[in-house]
Design an enzyme around this catalytic site. Sequence first.
Site, PDB file in Angstrom:
ATOM      1  N   CYS A 141     -50.017  27.587  22.687  1.00  0.00           N
ATOM      2  CA  CYS A 141     -50.725  27.433  21.411  1.00  0.00           C
ATOM      3  C   CYS A 141     -52.047  28.195  21.403  1.00  0.00           C
ATOM      4  O   CYS A 141     -52.783  28.136  20.438  1.00  0.00           O
ATOM      5  CB  CYS A 141     -50.945  25.964  21.091  1.00  0.00           C
ATOM      6  SG  CYS A 141     -51.975  25.118  22.281  1.00  0.00           S
TER       7      CYS A 141
ATOM      8  N   ARG B 161     -55.852  20.884  15.602  1.00  0.00           N
ATOM      9  CA  ARG B 161     -57.154  20.644  16.247  1.00  0.00           C
ATOM     10  C   ARG B 161     -57.879  19.587  15.414  1.00  0.00           C
ATOM     11  O   ARG B 161     -58.157  19.834  14.235  1.00  0.00           O
ATOM     12  CB  ARG B 161     -57.983  21.932  16.273  1.00  0.00           C
ATOM     13  CG  ARG B 161     -57.473  23.012  17.217  1.00  0.00           C
ATOM     14  CD  ARG B 161     -58.438  24.203  17.186  1.00  0.00           C
ATOM     15  NE  ARG B 161     -58.188  25.165  18.240  1.00  0.00           N
ATOM     16  CZ  ARG B 161     -57.521  26.305  18.064  1.00  0.00           C
ATOM     17  NH1 ARG B 161     -57.012  26.614  16.892  1.00  0.00           N
ATOM     18  NH2 ARG B 161     -57.352  27.143  19.072  1.00  0.00           N
TER      19      ARG B 161
ATOM     20  N   ASN C 138     -56.310  30.201  25.610  1.00  0.00           N
ATOM     21  CA  ASN C 138     -57.710  30.590  25.362  1.00  0.00           C
ATOM     22  C   ASN C 138     -58.589  30.084  26.496  1.00  0.00           C
ATOM     23  O   ASN C 138     -59.432  30.809  27.028  1.00  0.00           O
ATOM     24  CB  ASN C 138     -58.225  29.980  24.050  1.00  0.00           C
ATOM     25  CG  ASN C 138     -57.406  30.395  22.851  1.00  0.00           C
ATOM     26  OD1 ASN C 138     -56.644  31.349  22.934  1.00  0.00           O
ATOM     27  ND2 ASN C 138     -57.553  29.689  21.756  1.00  0.00           N
ATOM     28  N   ASP C 139     -58.372  28.824  26.847  1.00  0.00           N
ATOM     29  CA  ASP C 139     -59.167  28.265  27.945  1.00  0.00           C
ATOM     30  C   ASP C 139     -58.585  28.653  29.303  1.00  0.00           C
ATOM     31  O   ASP C 139     -59.331  28.915  30.240  1.00  0.00           O
ATOM     32  CB  ASP C 139     -59.254  26.744  27.824  1.00  0.00           C
ATOM     33  CG  ASP C 139     -60.364  26.327  26.880  1.00  0.00           C
ATOM     34  OD1 ASP C 139     -61.437  26.963  26.928  1.00  0.00           O
ATOM     35  OD2 ASP C 139     -60.161  25.405  26.082  1.00  0.00           O
TER      36      ASP C 139
ATOM     37  N   HIS D 160     -65.341  32.084  15.968  1.00  0.00           N
ATOM     38  CA  HIS D 160     -65.097  31.521  14.630  1.00  0.00           C
ATOM     39  C   HIS D 160     -64.645  32.575  13.637  1.00  0.00           C
ATOM     40  O   HIS D 160     -63.731  32.366  12.851  1.00  0.00           O
ATOM     41  CB  HIS D 160     -66.408  30.954  14.078  1.00  0.00           C
ATOM     42  CG  HIS D 160     -66.591  29.525  14.405  1.00  0.00           C
ATOM     43  ND1 HIS D 160     -65.661  28.590  14.074  1.00  0.00           N
ATOM     44  CD2 HIS D 160     -67.584  28.876  15.021  1.00  0.00           C
ATOM     45  CE1 HIS D 160     -66.087  27.418  14.483  1.00  0.00           C
ATOM     46  NE2 HIS D 160     -67.250  27.563  15.078  1.00  0.00           N
TER      47      HIS D 160
ATOM     48  N   ARG E 292     -53.559  17.117  18.568  1.00  0.00           N
ATOM     49  CA  ARG E 292     -54.324  17.115  19.823  1.00  0.00           C
ATOM     50  C   ARG E 292     -55.476  16.133  19.686  1.00  0.00           C
ATOM     51  O   ARG E 292     -56.201  16.159  18.683  1.00  0.00           O
ATOM     52  CB  ARG E 292     -54.879  18.509  20.098  1.00  0.00           C
ATOM     53  CG  ARG E 292     -55.730  18.554  21.355  1.00  0.00           C
ATOM     54  CD  ARG E 292     -56.196  19.943  21.683  1.00  0.00           C
ATOM     55  NE  ARG E 292     -57.259  20.386  20.789  1.00  0.00           N
ATOM     56  CZ  ARG E 292     -57.782  21.609  20.826  1.00  0.00           C
ATOM     57  NH1 ARG E 292     -57.331  22.498  21.680  1.00  0.00           N
ATOM     58  NH2 ARG E 292     -58.741  21.948  19.994  1.00  0.00           N
TER      59      ARG E 292
ATOM     60  N   GLU F  24     -54.388  24.014  30.293  1.00  0.00           N
ATOM     61  CA  GLU F  24     -55.430  25.010  30.020  1.00  0.00           C
ATOM     62  C   GLU F  24     -56.461  25.075  31.131  1.00  0.00           C
ATOM     63  O   GLU F  24     -57.483  25.720  30.988  1.00  0.00           O
ATOM     64  CB  GLU F  24     -56.094  24.748  28.660  1.00  0.00           C
ATOM     65  CG  GLU F  24     -56.620  23.342  28.471  1.00  0.00           C
ATOM     66  CD  GLU F  24     -57.173  23.101  27.063  1.00  0.00           C
ATOM     67  OE1 GLU F  24     -57.434  24.074  26.344  1.00  0.00           O
ATOM     68  OE2 GLU F  24     -57.345  21.925  26.707  1.00  0.00           O
TER      69      GLU F  24
ATOM     70  N   ARG G  99     -65.215  32.818  27.433  1.00  0.00           N
ATOM     71  CA  ARG G  99     -64.441  33.422  26.350  1.00  0.00           C
ATOM     72  C   ARG G  99     -65.288  33.910  25.182  1.00  0.00           C
ATOM     73  O   ARG G  99     -64.806  34.637  24.308  1.00  0.00           O
ATOM     74  CB  ARG G  99     -63.368  32.427  25.852  1.00  0.00           C
ATOM     75  CG  ARG G  99     -63.907  31.190  25.176  1.00  0.00           C
ATOM     76  CD  ARG G  99     -62.842  30.105  25.062  1.00  0.00           C
ATOM     77  NE  ARG G  99     -62.381  29.892  23.709  1.00  0.00           N
ATOM     78  CZ  ARG G  99     -61.634  28.861  23.312  1.00  0.00           C
ATOM     79  NH1 ARG G  99     -61.221  27.968  24.193  1.00  0.00           N
ATOM     80  NH2 ARG G  99     -61.263  28.724  22.071  1.00  0.00           N
TER      81      ARG G  99
HETATM   82  C1  PEP Z   1     -56.730  26.969  24.048  1.00  0.00           C
HETATM   83  O1  PEP Z   1     -57.618  26.692  24.848  1.00  0.00           O
HETATM   84  O2  PEP Z   1     -55.898  27.887  24.209  1.00  0.00           O
HETATM   85  C2  PEP Z   1     -56.599  26.215  22.797  1.00  0.00           C
HETATM   86  C3  PEP Z   1     -55.581  26.407  21.987  1.00  0.00           C
HETATM   87  O3  PEP Z   1     -57.581  25.333  22.486  1.00  0.00           O
HETATM   88  P1  PEP Z   1     -59.015  25.719  21.872  1.00  0.00           P
HETATM   89  O4  PEP Z   1     -58.954  27.160  21.432  1.00  0.00           O
HETATM   90  O5  PEP Z   1     -59.215  24.773  20.736  1.00  0.00           O
HETATM   91  O6  PEP Z   1     -59.913  25.476  23.025  1.00  0.00           O
HETATM   92 MG    MG Z   2     -58.703  24.825  24.728  1.00  0.00          MG
END
Ligand code: PEP
Ligand code: MG
Length: 578
Positions: A504, A298, A456-457, A191, A334, A433, A467
Amino acid sequence: MKTLKGIGGSKGYAAGTAVVKRGGSEAPERYAAADHAAEEDRFKRAQAACEAHFAELEERAARDIGAAEAEIFSAYRMILGDDAFFKKALDRAKSESINIEYAIYEECRDVLAMFESMDDQYLRERAADIENVCRELIGCLSGTGGDFAVEAGSVNDVIVVAEDLTPAETVKLDKARIRGFVTERGGVTSHTVILAKALGIPALVGVRGIIGELAGKETLIVDAYAGTVGINPDAATLSEFMENCEREKKLQAEYALSAGKPALTLDGFHIDVLVNTGDADSIKAFDAQKCDGVGLFRTEFVYMGRADYPDEDAQYEVYGDIARRASGKEVIIRTLDIGGDKQLSYMGIPKEDNPFLGYRAIRLCLDRPEVFQAQLRAILRASAHGGVKIMFPMIVTLEELRRAKECVERAKQSLRGDGLPFNEDIAVGIMVETPAAAFLADQLAKEADFFSIGSNDLIQYVTATDRMNERVQYLYDSCNLSVLRAIRMVAASAVSAGIPWGICGEVASDELLLSVWVALGVTELSMTPSQVGKIKRLIGRVDKAKITPEIERVFEMRSIAEVKEFLGGLLRKLNEAE
Ligand code: PEP
Ligand code: MG
């Protein structure tokens, strides 16, 4: 100068005065207080002071962020006014002839122990609220300045140092004074980092032991590129550091210029650079003139800080507003990605051992048709106002995509029945992802209108690395060959199916990897707004045709270090070119 290492979450340089948010869970001093009337009086004054403080924060959050974020302070005020709870603390202080702050501390501990054994997520959240209120009260009574936000508000150039920051805590901060964040915990997608990036403020995470090194008010120099923080630098070091800051400022001015222009590679290949939004702040700040649209909206925040699901109209208001303000530019919304690290008490999701592998995102939406329909109808209605697209998170199988698309069809059908307008040709795409989606990309590309890689995922699932866990962050690396190869596979499937593909996740704005994305034929990159100008400027320096054969070598390299060194060399050349 003592230097500590961390991970640069939001890049940049920052110099300022340390304001430390300490854990606050330590016990206050316990001392004998025979004059109970005096203790009662102290309590009443502290209670009134906290009430005024919360009221002010509630107003500030409502003004600066949004009504949902303000609600937490209204809950705090209710707890503060809970006479039954504080009577017990006062009784304890009286019967044991001790100071009231210690009695509150003990009473709070008893309540927390009781809540801890409960399974109900909602109640556990309330326990955290009670704890926060008690901490404020204790800080006020003991004069230990539990409220670091007040302290931060009295210093001009603040470097906030904390174990980690909750969203509620960030509300309190006067963001105009903050130059940097340094946290002991958290990963690059925590965050604090997401907030720091949105504000364009450097942030260093995973700096273990920093709080123990500081008494407060030290001068800190944060180099979030190198991932270091220096404590009390000498004059020469400080002045050299300030020169770097100046250079950085000039670069930032160049980035601002690039943000409003189209991004074309040297050989004329166009790449859209869009922004990620996901809270009231970033929605308010969204400026269609400074990007090519919203590449990831988001929607979770619309569902947060409430007692029940938002209805269709409430959602339509938010989605429609951003669609209108995007003035025809793309807005990828999303669908709900709750679960995992984001939980909502009113959804009644039982505690799971592995929430990141559990009942979340599209799995939950397909299981709760009425929740999904309300959101899909709201998104579709918003599509009447601009370039709205729908995107599903966490897709694993083709069946899921098909079922989700059937839900969209059902929503369309019901809107037709209601005579409400929407874009009949709305594009429906997916986040890639999960490793499953990457392996299945060729099939998915035939049935999805676009791909957006959620790195990210994807990094988390490909490398089996949480993560958020800083202990294993060394494995959570975007230059990991398995991750890069997975992305190459997805890109190739999208290109051969003729659908657009973008990124993204946070790596979309990673300068080091930009050449890789360009070589793979990326059509759009979506990121926090503060990064748009930097990436657009860099795209303008890349020659796609020239770089593509060079990048091929990356996929055969044998270590993360080798990849980084090679890409670092390319990046230096790009930056040095005039
Ligand atoms: C991701 O997983 O890269 C993503 C953009 O979604 P979030 O960070 O909301 O899981
Ligand atoms: Mg994600």
